[in-house]
Design a protein around this motif. Sequence first.
Motif, PDB file in Angstrom:
ATOM      1  N   GLU A 177       0.834  -1.200   0.000  1.00 46.77           N
ATOM      2  CA  GLU A 177       0.000   0.000   0.000  1.00 46.77           C
ATOM      3  C   GLU A 177       0.872   1.254   0.000  1.00 46.77           C
ATOM      4  OE1 GLU A 177      -3.478   1.739  -0.592  1.00 46.77           O
ATOM      5  OE2 GLU A 177      -3.243  -0.431  -0.365  1.00 46.77           O
ATOM      6  N   GLU A 178       2.021   1.178   0.643  1.00 49.48           N
ATOM      7  CA  GLU A 178       2.934   2.311   0.672  1.00 49.48           C
ATOM      8  C   GLU A 178       3.430   2.645  -0.734  1.00 49.48           C
ATOM      9  OE1 GLU A 178       7.153   3.722   2.774  1.00 49.48           O
ATOM     10  OE2 GLU A 178       6.347   1.710   3.144  1.00 49.48           O
ATOM     11  N   ILE A 179       3.699   1.602  -1.527  1.00 46.90           N
ATOM     12  CA  ILE A 179       4.137   1.809  -2.913  1.00 46.90           C
ATOM     13  C   ILE A 179       3.030   2.482  -3.715  1.00 46.90           C
ATOM     14  CG2 ILE A 179       4.547   0.577  -5.092  1.00 46.90           C
ATOM     15  CD1 ILE A 179       6.418  -1.273  -3.575  1.00 46.90           C
ATOM     16  N   PHE A 180       1.790   2.040  -3.501  1.00 43.21           N
ATOM     17  CA  PHE A 180       0.658   2.656  -4.201  1.00 43.21           C
ATOM     18  C   PHE A 180       0.584   4.149  -3.897  1.00 43.21           C
ATOM     19  CE2 PHE A 180      -1.492  -1.594  -4.716  1.00 43.21           C
ATOM     20  CZ  PHE A 180      -1.640  -1.511  -6.085  1.00 43.21           C
ATOM     21  N   LEU A 181       0.706   4.505  -2.618  1.00 45.54           N
ATOM     22  CA  LEU A 181       0.601   5.908  -2.212  1.00 45.54           C
ATOM     23  C   LEU A 181       1.736   6.743  -2.801  1.00 45.54           C
ATOM     24  CD1 LEU A 181      -0.425   5.448   1.535  1.00 45.54           C
ATOM     25  CD2 LEU A 181      -1.881   6.222  -0.345  1.00 45.54           C
ATOM     26  N   GLN A 182       2.950   6.183  -2.788  1.00 46.95           N
ATOM     27  CA  GLN A 182       4.107   6.894  -3.332  1.00 46.95           C
ATOM     28  C   GLN A 182       3.973   7.089  -4.845  1.00 46.95           C
ATOM     29  OE1 GLN A 182       7.400   4.449  -2.104  1.00 46.95           O
ATOM     30  NE2 GLN A 182       7.444   5.268  -0.019  1.00 46.95           N
ATOM     31  N   TYR A 183       3.508   6.041  -5.507  1.00 48.03           N
ATOM     32  CA  TYR A 183       3.360   6.116  -6.966  1.00 48.03           C
ATOM     33  C   TYR A 183       2.263   7.102  -7.361  1.00 48.03           C
ATOM     34  CZ  TYR A 183       3.069   4.561 -11.827  1.00 48.03           C
ATOM     35  OH  TYR A 183       3.068   4.502 -13.210  1.00 48.03           O
ATOM     36  N   LYS A 184       1.211   7.118  -6.566  1.00 47.02           N
ATOM     37  CA  LYS A 184       0.119   8.053  -6.827  1.00 47.02           C
ATOM     38  C   LYS A 184       0.618   9.493  -6.717  1.00 47.02           C
ATOM     39  CE  LYS A 184      -4.720   8.824  -5.554  1.00 47.02           C
ATOM     40  NZ  LYS A 184      -5.817   8.405  -4.630  1.00 47.02           N
ATOM     41  N   GLU A 185       1.420   9.767  -5.699  1.00 47.84           N
ATOM     42  CA  GLU A 185       1.999  11.102  -5.535  1.00 47.84           C
ATOM     43  C   GLU A 185       2.927  11.446  -6.704  1.00 47.84           C
ATOM     44  OE1 GLU A 185       1.378  13.554  -3.329  1.00 47.84           O
ATOM     45  OE2 GLU A 185      -0.276  12.222  -2.775  1.00 47.84           O
ATOM     46  N   TYR A 186       3.648  10.441  -7.174  1.00 46.71           N
ATOM     47  CA  TYR A 186       4.536  10.642  -8.321  1.00 46.71           C
ATOM     48  C   TYR A 186       3.735  11.020  -9.565  1.00 46.71           C
ATOM     49  CZ  TYR A 186       7.301   9.345 -12.419  1.00 46.71           C
ATOM     50  OH  TYR A 186       7.922   9.341 -13.653  1.00 46.71           O
ATOM     51  N   LEU A 187       2.611  10.338  -9.791  1.00 41.24           N
ATOM     52  CA  LEU A 187       1.765  10.637 -10.950  1.00 41.24           C
ATOM     53  C   LEU A 187       1.217  12.058 -10.877  1.00 41.24           C
ATOM     54  CD1 LEU A 187      -0.192   7.257 -11.297  1.00 41.24           C
ATOM     55  CD2 LEU A 187       1.649   8.085 -12.772  1.00 41.24           C
ATOM     56  N   TYR A 188       0.868  12.482  -9.669  1.00 38.66           N
ATOM     57  CA  TYR A 188       0.406  13.859  -9.489  1.00 38.66           C
ATOM     58  C   TYR A 188       1.527  14.849  -9.825  1.00 38.66           C
ATOM     59  CZ  TYR A 188      -4.166  12.963  -7.341  1.00 38.66           C
ATOM     60  OH  TYR A 188      -5.462  12.599  -7.124  1.00 38.66           O
ATOM     61  N   SER A 189       2.753  14.508  -9.395  1.00 33.89           N
ATOM     62  CA  SER A 189       3.890  15.394  -9.663  1.00 33.89           C
ATOM     63  C   SER A 189       4.198  15.472 -11.156  1.00 33.89           C
ATOM     64  CB  SER A 189       5.132  14.909  -8.901  1.00 33.89           C
ATOM     65  OG  SER A 189       5.658  13.714  -9.473  1.00 33.89           O
ATOM     66  N   GLU A 190       3.811  14.407 -11.900  1.00 34.29           N
ATOM     67  CA  GLU A 190       3.997  14.389 -13.348  1.00 34.29           C
ATOM     68  C   GLU A 190       2.852  15.088 -14.076  1.00 34.29           C
ATOM     69  OE1 GLU A 190       6.611  12.632 -15.447  1.00 34.29           O
ATOM     70  OE2 GLU A 190       7.470  13.370 -13.571  1.00 34.29           O
ATOM     71  N   GLU A 191       1.912  15.631 -13.290  1.00 27.89           N
ATOM     72  CA  GLU A 191       0.749  16.372 -13.801  1.00 27.89           C
ATOM     73  C   GLU A 191      -0.172  15.506 -14.657  1.00 27.89           C
ATOM     74  OE1 GLU A 191       1.875  20.059 -15.637  1.00 27.89           O
ATOM     75  OE2 GLU A 191       2.996  20.749 -13.889  1.00 27.89           O
ATOM     76  N   LYS A 192      -0.290  14.233 -14.278  1.00 27.06           N
ATOM     77  CA  LYS A 192      -1.265  13.363 -14.930  1.00 27.06           C
ATOM     78  C   LYS A 192      -2.661  13.802 -14.500  1.00 27.06           C
ATOM     79  CE  LYS A 192       1.869  10.632 -16.747  1.00 27.06           C
ATOM     80  NZ  LYS A 192       2.144  10.678 -18.210  1.00 27.06           N
ATOM     81  N   SER A 193      -3.636  13.603 -15.369  1.00 30.35           N
ATOM     82  CA  SER A 193      -5.006  14.008 -15.047  1.00 30.35           C
ATOM     83  C   SER A 193      -5.586  13.090 -13.973  1.00 30.35           C
ATOM     84  CB  SER A 193      -5.888  13.951 -16.291  1.00 30.35           C
ATOM     85  OG  SER A 193      -6.094  12.614 -16.696  1.00 30.35           O
ATOM     86  N   GLU A 194      -6.603  13.578 -13.300  1.00 36.20           N
ATOM     87  CA  GLU A 194      -7.263  12.807 -12.242  1.00 36.20           C
ATOM     88  C   GLU A 194      -7.791  11.478 -12.781  1.00 36.20           C
ATOM     89  OE1 GLU A 194      -8.032  12.236  -8.354  1.00 36.20           O
ATOM     90  OE2 GLU A 194      -7.424  14.221  -9.047  1.00 36.20           O
ATOM     91  N   SER A 195      -8.386  11.514 -13.972  1.00 36.66           N
ATOM     92  CA  SER A 195      -8.952  10.290 -14.557  1.00 36.66           C
ATOM     93  C   SER A 195      -7.852   9.295 -14.914  1.00 36.66           C
ATOM     94  CB  SER A 195      -9.780  10.625 -15.801  1.00 36.66           C
ATOM     95  OG  SER A 195      -8.992  11.279 -16.780  1.00 36.66           O
ATOM     96  N   THR A 196      -6.706   9.794 -15.404  1.00 35.19           N
ATOM     97  CA  THR A 196      -5.586   8.918 -15.747  1.00 35.19           C
ATOM     98  C   THR A 196      -5.030   8.244 -14.493  1.00 35.19           C
ATOM     99  OG1 THR A 196      -4.953  10.229 -17.673  1.00 35.19           O
ATOM    100  CG2 THR A 196      -3.252   8.828 -16.724  1.00 35.19           C
ATOM    101  N   ILE A 197      -4.881   9.014 -13.431  1.00 37.40           N
ATOM    102  CA  ILE A 197      -4.368   8.467 -12.177  1.00 37.40           C
ATOM    103  C   ILE A 197      -5.306   7.403 -11.624  1.00 37.40           C
ATOM    104  CG2 ILE A 197      -3.822   9.014  -9.769  1.00 37.40           C
ATOM    105  CD1 ILE A 197      -2.843  11.764 -10.778  1.00 37.40           C
ATOM    106  N   LYS A 198      -6.602   7.672 -11.676  1.00 38.07           N
ATOM    107  CA  LYS A 198      -7.585   6.697 -11.180  1.00 38.07           C
ATOM    108  C   LYS A 198      -7.495   5.400 -11.970  1.00 38.07           C
ATOM    109  CE  LYS A 198     -11.112   9.779  -9.244  1.00 38.07           C
ATOM    110  NZ  LYS A 198     -12.501  10.292  -9.401  1.00 38.07           N
TER     111      LYS A 198
END
Length: 284
Positions: free
Chosen positions: A7-28
Amino acid sequence: MERFITEEIFLQYKEYLYSEEKSESTIKKYMRDLRKLAGYAAGREVTKKLVAGYKKYLKEKKGYKLTSINSFIVAANRLFEYLGWYELKIRTYRIQKEVFVPESRNLSKAEYKKLVKAALNKGKKRLAMIIQTVCATGMRISELSGVTLESVTEGVVEIYCKGKQRMVLLPGKLRKKLQRYIKENRIVSGVVFCTSGGKAVDRSNIWKEMKLIGEEAGIYRGKVYPHNLRHLFAREFYAAGKDIAKLADVLGHSNIETTRGYIKATSTEHQRLLDRMGLVPGCE
């Protein structure tokens, strides 16, 4: 080094995707796809053998289409790249591009009008306006937040999506309908299509509403989803001007090959073309 998806990896990766400016729908979508891999791993160490088994499992046990499996694999491979687990990456399936679109997936202009009528008959004016706005402009559902009182007044919607900006013109008739809708709903500023709480409408809710209205209208369920309205716009725009480069700009595509996928002939149209070629001698 042992490799486990936590779960920690999921949270870290999600933050990384946000930092890459991926859209909300893409991240989901990425997170949803990766949950499938985590579910398959079920706490086991992630190895190349496990990932290959996951690919086989998706095809043979779950029966997913190859295009869907490929999207799951791409999500997994990108996570592996982020983690530095490069040796775990696997190949996607090679799929020949479709020459035509099956009729079961092609939403016609007549069916689109039936959807709008059914929505109005059910008193779902917001849904009817959303359907017309997407189909008449070619914008994505996720871009509807750009339709504001101010943009309707100006007749131009400024859209910023996937790191790109583009301007979308509102057809005259649509603009008048939107102005009437704004007046009826006493909207004084901001986003036109929003919830009672003031937030922009969610794509999943629109999808569900469209499915129900599609059933009311007697339209095959597989044809009724928001993105199909964008495809209908693309086909009509191309038929009117035969300018694929301009269509790509209007849709916000960087790659014209993506646009080609929107204007494929239907299976019926393709069949007519084959029949007109006259390459099969008549029976004597």
